[in-house]
Design a protein around this motif. Structure first.
Motif, PDB file in Angstrom:
ATOM      1  N   SER A  71       7.982 -14.277  14.683  1.00 34.39           N
ATOM      2  CA  SER A  71       9.026 -13.248  14.628  1.00 34.39           C
ATOM      3  C   SER A  71       8.443 -11.845  14.609  1.00 34.39           C
ATOM      4  CB  SER A  71       9.886 -13.457  13.378  1.00 34.39           C
ATOM      5  OG  SER A  71       9.085 -13.310  12.205  1.00 34.39           O
ATOM      6  N   GLY A  72       7.121 -11.734  14.445  1.00 31.23           N
ATOM      7  CA  GLY A  72       6.470 -10.428  14.362  1.00 31.23           C
ATOM      8  C   GLY A  72       6.247  -9.954  12.945  1.00 31.23           C
ATOM      9  N   HIS A  73       6.732 -10.699  11.944  1.00 30.19           N
ATOM     10  CA  HIS A  73       6.623 -10.267  10.550  1.00 30.19           C
ATOM     11  C   HIS A  73       5.252 -10.612   9.962  1.00 30.19           C
ATOM     12  CE1 HIS A  73      11.069 -10.271  10.949  1.00 30.19           C
ATOM     13  NE2 HIS A  73      10.990  -9.281  10.088  1.00 30.19           N
ATOM     14  N   TYR A  74       4.836  -9.805   9.009  1.00 28.56           N
ATOM     15  CA  TYR A  74       3.621 -10.049   8.232  1.00 28.56           C
ATOM     16  C   TYR A  74       3.795  -9.362   6.876  1.00 28.56           C
ATOM     17  CZ  TYR A  74       2.479  -5.253   9.574  1.00 28.56           C
ATOM     18  OH  TYR A  74       2.528  -3.892   9.762  1.00 28.56           O
ATOM     19  N   TYR A  75       2.952  -9.705   5.921  1.00 34.53           N
ATOM     20  CA  TYR A  75       2.972  -9.097   4.600  1.00 34.53           C
ATOM     21  C   TYR A  75       1.641  -8.401   4.354  1.00 34.53           C
ATOM     22  CZ  TYR A  75       7.139 -11.914   3.822  1.00 34.53           C
ATOM     23  OH  TYR A  75       8.390 -12.474   3.940  1.00 34.53           O
ATOM     24  N   GLN A  76       1.699  -7.329   3.563  1.00 35.63           N
ATOM     25  CA  GLN A  76       0.480  -6.566   3.296  1.00 35.63           C
ATOM     26  C   GLN A  76       0.560  -5.962   1.898  1.00 35.63           C
ATOM     27  OE1 GLN A  76      -0.390  -3.595   6.247  1.00 35.63           O
ATOM     28  NE2 GLN A  76      -2.433  -3.183   5.475  1.00 35.63           N
ATOM     29  N   ALA A  77      -0.569  -5.940   1.198  1.00 37.17           N
ATOM     30  CA  ALA A  77      -0.661  -5.326  -0.119  1.00 37.17           C
ATOM     31  C   ALA A  77      -2.016  -4.641  -0.223  1.00 37.17           C
ATOM     32  CB  ALA A  77      -0.490  -6.364  -1.222  1.00 37.17           C
ATOM     33  N   GLY A  78      -2.070  -3.582  -1.045  1.00 38.11           N
ATOM     34  CA  GLY A  78      -3.337  -2.880  -1.150  1.00 38.11           C
ATOM     35  C   GLY A  78      -3.339  -1.850  -2.256  1.00 38.11           C
ATOM     36  N   ALA A  79      -4.502  -1.224  -2.390  1.00 39.19           N
ATOM     37  CA  ALA A  79      -4.695  -0.182  -3.402  1.00 39.19           C
ATOM     38  C   ALA A  79      -5.685   0.839  -2.859  1.00 39.19           C
ATOM     39  CB  ALA A  79      -5.192  -0.788  -4.702  1.00 39.19           C
ATOM     40  N   ARG A  80      -5.557   2.074  -3.362  1.00 40.01           N
ATOM     41  CA  ARG A  80      -6.534   3.103  -3.010  1.00 40.01           C
ATOM     42  C   ARG A  80      -6.654   4.105  -4.155  1.00 40.01           C
ATOM     43  NH1 ARG A  80      -2.192   4.139   0.473  1.00 40.01           N
ATOM     44  NH2 ARG A  80      -1.123   6.131   0.082  1.00 40.01           N
ATOM     45  N   ILE A  81      -7.843   4.630  -4.291  1.00 36.40           N
ATOM     46  CA  ILE A  81      -8.147   5.690  -5.254  1.00 36.40           C
ATOM     47  C   ILE A  81      -8.711   6.850  -4.446  1.00 36.40           C
ATOM     48  CG2 ILE A  81      -9.487   6.342  -7.289  1.00 36.40           C
ATOM     49  CD1 ILE A  81      -9.618   3.373  -8.011  1.00 36.40           C
ATOM     50  N   GLU A  82      -8.205   8.048  -4.685  1.00 39.51           N
ATOM     51  CA  GLU A  82      -8.565   9.172  -3.824  1.00 39.51           C
ATOM     52  C   GLU A  82      -8.662  10.454  -4.633  1.00 39.51           C
ATOM     53  OE1 GLU A  82      -6.969   9.890   0.394  1.00 39.51           O
ATOM     54  OE2 GLU A  82      -5.678  11.185  -0.840  1.00 39.51           O
ATOM     55  N   ARG A  83      -9.624  11.296  -4.244  1.00 40.08           N
ATOM     56  CA  ARG A  83      -9.704  12.670  -4.749  1.00 40.08           C
ATOM     57  C   ARG A  83      -9.636  13.596  -3.546  1.00 40.08           C
ATOM     58  NH1 ARG A  83     -13.532  15.649  -9.159  1.00 40.08           N
ATOM     59  NH2 ARG A  83     -11.858  14.802 -10.446  1.00 40.08           N
ATOM     60  N   LEU A  84      -8.686  14.535  -3.600  1.00 46.12           N
ATOM     61  CA  LEU A  84      -8.488  15.494  -2.506  1.00 46.12           C
ATOM     62  C   LEU A  84      -8.639  16.899  -3.072  1.00 46.12           C
ATOM     63  CD1 LEU A  84      -7.645  16.030   0.462  1.00 46.12           C
ATOM     64  CD2 LEU A  84      -5.272  16.091  -0.350  1.00 46.12           C
ATOM     65  N   ASP A  85      -9.518  17.687  -2.461  1.00 47.60           N
ATOM     66  CA  ASP A  85      -9.777  19.062  -2.894  1.00 47.60           C
ATOM     67  C   ASP A  85      -9.610  19.974  -1.688  1.00 47.60           C
ATOM     68  OD1 ASP A  85     -10.537  21.392  -4.063  1.00 47.60           O
ATOM     69  OD2 ASP A  85     -12.585  20.758  -4.561  1.00 47.60           O
ATOM     70  N   VAL A  86      -8.420  20.591  -1.555  1.00 45.55           N
ATOM     71  CA  VAL A  86      -8.138  21.406  -0.387  1.00 45.55           C
ATOM     72  C   VAL A  86      -7.229  22.560  -0.773  1.00 45.55           C
ATOM     73  CG1 VAL A  86      -6.185  19.963   0.307  1.00 45.55           C
ATOM     74  CG2 VAL A  86      -7.332  21.353   2.009  1.00 45.55           C
ATOM     75  N   GLN A  87      -7.552  23.759  -0.290  1.00 50.44           N
ATOM     76  CA  GLN A  87      -6.776  24.971  -0.518  1.00 50.44           C
ATOM     77  C   GLN A  87      -6.539  25.244  -2.007  1.00 50.44           C
ATOM     78  OE1 GLN A  87      -6.129  27.117   1.883  1.00 50.44           O
ATOM     79  NE2 GLN A  87      -7.045  25.730   3.386  1.00 50.44           N
ATOM     80  N   GLY A  88      -7.570  24.943  -2.809  1.00 55.27           N
ATOM     81  CA  GLY A  88      -7.502  25.250  -4.237  1.00 55.27           C
ATOM     82  C   GLY A  88      -6.832  24.192  -5.079  1.00 55.27           C
ATOM     83  N   GLU A  89      -6.212  23.199  -4.477  1.00 57.42           N
ATOM     84  CA  GLU A  89      -5.546  22.137  -5.227  1.00 57.42           C
ATOM     85  C   GLU A  89      -6.461  20.920  -5.314  1.00 57.42           C
ATOM     86  OE1 GLU A  89      -1.141  20.092  -5.271  1.00 57.42           O
ATOM     87  OE2 GLU A  89      -2.259  20.049  -3.382  1.00 57.42           O
ATOM     88  N   LEU A  90      -6.802  20.529  -6.540  1.00 59.88           N
ATOM     89  CA  LEU A  90      -7.634  19.346  -6.774  1.00 59.88           C
ATOM     90  C   LEU A  90      -6.732  18.233  -7.303  1.00 59.88           C
ATOM     91  CD1 LEU A  90     -10.390  17.947  -6.976  1.00 59.88           C
ATOM     92  CD2 LEU A  90     -10.605  18.907  -9.295  1.00 59.88           C
ATOM     93  N   THR A  91      -6.685  17.124  -6.552  1.00 57.17           N
ATOM     94  CA  THR A  91      -5.756  16.050  -6.882  1.00 57.17           C
ATOM     95  C   THR A  91      -6.497  14.725  -6.962  1.00 57.17           C
ATOM     96  OG1 THR A  91      -4.076  17.218  -5.574  1.00 57.17           O
ATOM     97  CG2 THR A  91      -3.578  14.981  -6.260  1.00 57.17           C
TER      98      THR A  91
END
Length: 599
Positions: free
Chosen positions: A344-364
């Motif tokens: 049918s074209g269906h599938y399942y997906q699960a995941g995780a990510r950890i990220e640090r973004l430092d751009v235009q003075g904003e650290l996230t």
């Protein structure tokens, strides 16, 4: 560029004279051709006189034979082009002392024969007769067209191909006739096709599997097969369905090579057979793979990727993608697991990510968990997901860190109808997203997010002054429905600027000023127009203008402009773009380097 029949007739009636200047080295005779322009090249390439003009083995005593042969050859070429009342003359002028014979082919083409009647008859079941309109629409010699013998033959083969691709594998032409009246310069065409019975899909033979289970391939088969002896109805054979299976297998991630072919030999060997067997041959990818890559862009600086893939996790065909991404502005660790795609074209997906973004003075600092169900249908991808986002943010002029969280339910829809996903030259891509969260249900604020992006590629007509050029348009818009942007994780807000959005501005520098930084806002609107023109093989010059902005409210929205020029190199991994752009709002020039397009 299309021509009217009258204009085409006028062009065809113009006589062009082509005289070959004999090279000093090996010319056997001089040859000139007086004929309609479209006949000059065939007469020079498909007659003995044209082919032997510089052949070293030529004997001058052969010339009278070549001249007589040329009369028949030229007459056949003229008739094949539809000039049935044409006259051909071939003459030889005696050479001057020490000179070469002068051979002349003259064609008085006369009026060109036009098709005045087309009458195809289809003998077969009702499903075959219903295809008559399709066959007539694809027929290359409709009423009013100039008659050509080669197109007449090609057209008959084309009709058989169309019928065979739709399951009438034993279709054959039982009668065909082209009646030409030279006096009226008219041709009447008739043909009768016996389609035979429509065959169904038969059993599928799969070769090349060693690492992965057969069910991975079987789940992607888009048709219901009849039994080997024809038991059960089965879906009608269709060439398009074979292509669909081949595309699904190539996109599945398990195979490096895929071949899907009908077994017509089995059909021919057994006249009573009512099914078409299918043969699938695959070349498997390795189950596990480690990856390492480096790159650079002016937006995100140098980049390094260390990745690991597993294509048969726990022996269930689950696909694991994981890695560590390092960029000047971003650090990311990620992992996701995806199940095999179903029929049918269906599938399942699960995941995780950890990220640090430092751009235009904003650290996230961000942590995200997600689970979802996707559906892949040829050129369309749909994904419904549930995400939990945690975020900690620091700004230069803020004394405290800002923590945010959201549990979002999202729907993403993406369609790509492009001639190539690596280096498209025509077609379009559209993506749309809808997501939202409710305060008290794992979220600090209620909001709804709407987003859409479209790119369109227009190839310029080769006959125009912009021949082989490419026009690219892009529009992008987003809106977050909420009382405030506060407490909404930045992943759900909008910023813009940089090589893939508004050139002439720093990466993500267009947004909302806050505490010494530029942060995301609730509204976004961007538009871009670019023209590329070939300047050398695989190289294009480009000119562009971009416009847009991101803001917290529409009343604060102020579109800025960026424009400039650049070059494109069509590399094996996609177009490499180098642009020099001027940001009108900041009065500065910036250089942008990027690879590929952001769909």
């Amino acid at each position: 560029m299309a021509r009217s029949p009258a204009a085409a007739f006028a062009v065809a009636s113009l006589f062009a004279v082509l005289v070959w200047a004999a090279p000093a080295r090996a010319a056997n005779y001089e040859l000139s051709i007086d004929a309609p322009e479209e006949l000059v090249e065939p007469l020079s390439e498909r007659t003995l006189l044209g082919r032997w003009r510089e052949e070293p083995g030529f004997d001058r005593e052969q010339l009278p034979l070549f001249v007589e042969r040329a009369k028949e050859e030229a007459a056949a070429i003229v008739r094949a082009a539809g000039y049935f009342s044409g006259r051909v003359a071939v003459s030889v002028d005696e050479p001057p002392a020490g000179g070469l014979p002068r051979v002349r082919i003259e064609v008085d083409a006369g009026a060109r024969t036009t098709v005045n009647r087309v009458d195809p008859e289809i003998d077969g079941p009702a499903s075959a007769r219903q295809m008559r309109e399709t066959l007539v629409a694809r027929w290359p010699l409709p009423e009013g067209a100039f008659f050509r013998s080669d197109e007449w033959e090609q057209g008959k083969r084309l009709l058989l191909d169309i019928l065979q691709q739709h399951g009438f594998v034993r279709a054959r032409i039982v009668a065909s006739r082209a009646e030409v009246d030279p006096r009226l310069t008219a041709a009447s065409l008739s043909l009768r096709i016996d389609t035979g019975e429509r065959l169904a899909f038969g059993p599928t033979t799969i070769k090349g599997l060693a690492r992965y289970d057969r069910s991975i391939v079987e789940a992607l088969v888009p048709w219901e097969a009849a039994g080997d002896a024809g038991a059960g109805a089965g879906d009608p054979y269709s060439f398009e369905q074979l292509l669909a299976l081949q595309g699904r297998l190539r996109a599945s991630g398990y195979f490096d090579g895929v071949s899907v072919l009908p077994d017509f030999a089995a059909v021919e060997a057994d006249p009573a057979r009512t099914t078409v067997p299918v043969m699938v041959e695959v070349t498997e990818r390795k189950t596990q793979r480690a990856m390492f890559g480096v790159g650079y862009s002016t937006d995100e600086g140098p980049r390094g990727l260390l990745g690991y893939e597993h294509r048969n996790l726990l022996g269930r065909g689950w696909q694991l993608d994981s890695g560590l991404l390092w960029q000047a502005v971003r650090r990311r660790v990620f992992a996701s697991v995806r199940t095999p795609q179903q029929a049918s074209g269906h599938y399942y997906q699960a995941g995780a990510r950890i990220e640090r973004l430092d751009v235009q003075g904003e650290l996230t600092d961000k942590q995200t968990l997600f689970v979802g169900q996707g559906k892949h249908a040829e050129d369309t991808e749909i994904f419904v997901s549930l995400q939990y986002q945690l975020e900690q943010r620091a700004l230069p002029l803020s004394a405290t860190d800002d923590g945010r969280r959201a549990l979002t339910l999202g729907y993403a829809w993406n369609r790509r109808r492009l001639d190539s996903t690596v280096d498209p030259r025509s077609g379009y891509s559209i993506s749309a997203q809808v997501s939202g969260a409710a305060r008290g249900l794992g979220s600090d604020r209620s909001f709804a997010r709407l987003y859409a992006r479209m790119m369109r590629f227009w190839p310029m007509p080769r006959q125009s002054v912009l021949g082989d050029g490419l026009l690219i348009g892009m529009v992008e818009a987003g809106y977050v429905l909420a009382t405030s942007r506060q407490d909404i994780p930045s992943e759900n807000l909008f910023r813009t600027g940089g090589a893939q959005s508004i050139r002439g501005y720093d990466y993500l520098s267009l947004g909302v000023p806050e505490a010494g930084a530029i942060v995301g806002g609730r509204v976004l609107a961007v538009g871009s127009l670019e023209y590329q023109h070939p300047i050398a093989p695989k190289w294009y010059g480009a000119a562009f203008i971009d416009m847009g902005d991101a803001a917290d409210r529409w009343v604060d929205y102020r579109a800025v402009r960026g424009y400039g020029a650049g070059v494109r190199w069509r590399s094996p991994v996609g177009p490499v773009s180098l642009d020099l752009a001027y940001g009108q709002a900041v009065h500065r020039w910036r250089l942008h380097l990027s690879v590929g397009y952001a769909f």
